[in-house]
Design an enzyme around this catalytic site. Structure first.
Site, mmCIF file in Angstrom:
data_model
loop_
_atom_site.group_PDB
_atom_site.id
_atom_site.type_symbol
_atom_site.label_atom_id
_atom_site.label_comp_id
_atom_site.label_asym_id
_atom_site.label_seq_id
_atom_site.Cartn_x
_atom_site.Cartn_y
_atom_site.Cartn_z
ATOM 1 N N TRP A 1 0.862 -1.184 0.000
ATOM 2 C CA TRP A 1 0.000 0.000 0.000
ATOM 3 C C TRP A 1 0.898 1.232 0.000
ATOM 4 O O TRP A 1 1.756 1.379 0.888
ATOM 5 C CB TRP A 1 -0.888 -0.038 1.242
ATOM 6 N N ASP B 1 -0.673 -5.412 9.192
ATOM 7 C CA ASP B 1 -1.731 -4.479 8.828
ATOM 8 C C ASP B 1 -2.895 -5.320 8.318
ATOM 9 O O ASP B 1 -2.803 -5.973 7.281
ATOM 10 C CB ASP B 1 -1.236 -3.529 7.739
ATOM 11 N N ALA C 1 -6.654 -4.901 7.189
ATOM 12 C CA ALA C 1 -7.669 -3.909 6.846
ATOM 13 C C ALA C 1 -8.893 -4.516 6.184
ATOM 14 O O ALA C 1 -9.871 -3.809 5.940
ATOM 15 C CB ALA C 1 -7.060 -2.856 5.907
ATOM 16 N N LYS D 1 -13.640 -1.153 6.009
ATOM 17 C CA LYS D 1 -14.164 -2.019 4.957
ATOM 18 C C LYS D 1 -15.205 -2.995 5.476
ATOM 19 O O LYS D 1 -16.333 -3.062 4.973
ATOM 20 C CB LYS D 1 -13.022 -2.790 4.284
#
Length: 394
Positions: free
Chosen positions: A127, A208, A210, A243
């Site tokens: 990312w 991470d 997400a 999300k």
């Protein structure tokens, strides 16, 4: 003073969004922005979120601050969702953050405070904001191979070889599931090999996560995170609710620091609260409170999980449809990787020039590295995208 400021590079995704808005063509497809959309092109408010907001509106009596770490009940609910019973609760420090990005930023600040000489190893690609924030806070970054542009899967041998160059105390940044931007993920056997390498070399994992629930399911998507956190002496975990709860604008995230023992947890908790104070002081609460209500209410949680599963299966269906259509048009299974990837994104592995050609010729908007947002498609646009991919010679 202001005359000394220098122009900063434009965000490529935001620039792409602007170009899409200005494109007068009716038949144009936005596959760039990393936001879930349903078949109508809308990012909906989930049923459980709406129900929780109604309850909160009736019950909430104050808008006073919660605390520097946020509401402890939110931390407990999220820890249970992500880690389950894999790690002893008294070893986990946690603070609410403004979104997953806030959690990532605070994790990097913690790394710099704890070990100023630590390097952070990041996947190639990753990312983009990972790299941007690391550069801004002044942490040395080292990339490790991750995406195999031939198979469009994980270059695991290259990844492991590169991580062997990390030194004790370095941090390895991993994506918990649904890798952004590639969609290619580690399997559990590979996760175990990563854990063995981390422990053998004294490396600190930072994960991470997400997109929990967007890949193979809520429990399945957390399996790698749980394995790492239960196997390594220390782990950092940055989580986002944007999300899987669809509450993007509420900026709801959590940073966890898993210590070796309870005494380490106490120090970590105080340090994370200190870092929150220095940055934004008290974290936002509205989104966190909704998440807490949903996760702690059987009926709301069941409805949320059911709708999330509908979203996940819908994206898997779009993946399969696109792979099937490309196979029909090309007579080849070389795009089969699209059906194998997980989450919102897939990396086609083509050139920026061909991505631009698809934009100019067919109104297909995707990031220049060829990341496409599967959730930006529907049954009508899948054939249009497939034809554009083939016509461009991808």
């Amino acid at each position: 003073m202001f005359e000394n400021l220098k122009p900063q590079p434009a965000d490529k995704i935001l620039a792409l969004m602007q170009m899409f808005r200005e494109d007068p063509r009716e038949q144009k497809i936005d596959l760039g922005v990393g936001v879930y959309k349903n078949a109508e092109g809308v990012t909906p408010v989930m049923r459980a979120v709406k129900a929780a907001e109604k309850q909160l509106w009736e019950a909430e009596t104050t808008k006073a601050y919660t605390g520097l770490a946020g509401d402890p009940a939110y931390g407990d609910a999220m820890i249970n969702l992500i880690l389950g019973s894999s790690v002893a609760r008294d070893t986990i420090a946690a603070v609410a953050t403004p979104g997953g990005t806030g959690a990532v930023r605070q994790a990097f600040e913690l790394i710099k405070m704890a070990n100023p000489g630590a390097r952070v190893f990041v996947s190639d690609p990753t990312w983009p904001n990972h790299l941007s924030i690391l550069k801004y806070v002044g942490i040395e970054t080292v990339t490790y191979r991750y995406f195999d542009r031939e198979t469009r899967g994980v270059n695991f041998d290259g990844m492991m070889e590169d991580l062997k160059g990390a030194q004790k105390g370095d941090v390895v940044l991993l994506h918990g599931c649904c890798h952004n931007p590639t969609g290619a993920n580690l399997n559990l056997t590979q996760w175990q090999e990563v854990v063995d390498l981390l422990n053998a070399q004294g490396l600190i994992p930072m994960i991470d996560i997400a997109y929990q629930g967007f890949g193979d399911g809520l429990e399945e998507d957390a399996a790698g995170v749980r394995l790492v956190a239960s196997s390594c002496p220390e782990t950092l975990i940055a989580a986002s609710c944007s999300k899987n709860f669809g509450i993007y604008r509420e900026r709801t995230g959590l940073l966890m620091a898993v210590a070796n023992d309870a005494s380490g947890q106490a120090l970590n908790q105080k340090t994370l609260a200190f870092l929150n104070r220095q940055n934004y002081s008290f974290p936002p609460d509205h989104g966190a409170r909704l998440v807490t209500m949903i996760l702690n209410d059987d009926a709301l949680r069941a409805d949320w999980a059911a709708e999330l599963e509908e979203v996940r299966l819908g994206m898997l269906g779009l993946r399969q449809s696109l792979a099937d259509e490309l196979q029909r048009l090309t007579g080849s299974d070389r795009f089969g990787f699209i059906a194998q990837h997980r989450g919102m994104f897939s990396l086609l592995g083509t050139t920026p020039e061909l991505v631009e050609k698809m934009r100019v010729d067919a109104g297909i908007y995707m990031v220049g590295d060829s990341r496409l947002n599967i959730a930006g498609l529907n049954a009508q646009t899948v054939p249009i995208l497939a034809k554009a991919i083939v016509d461009a010679g991808v």
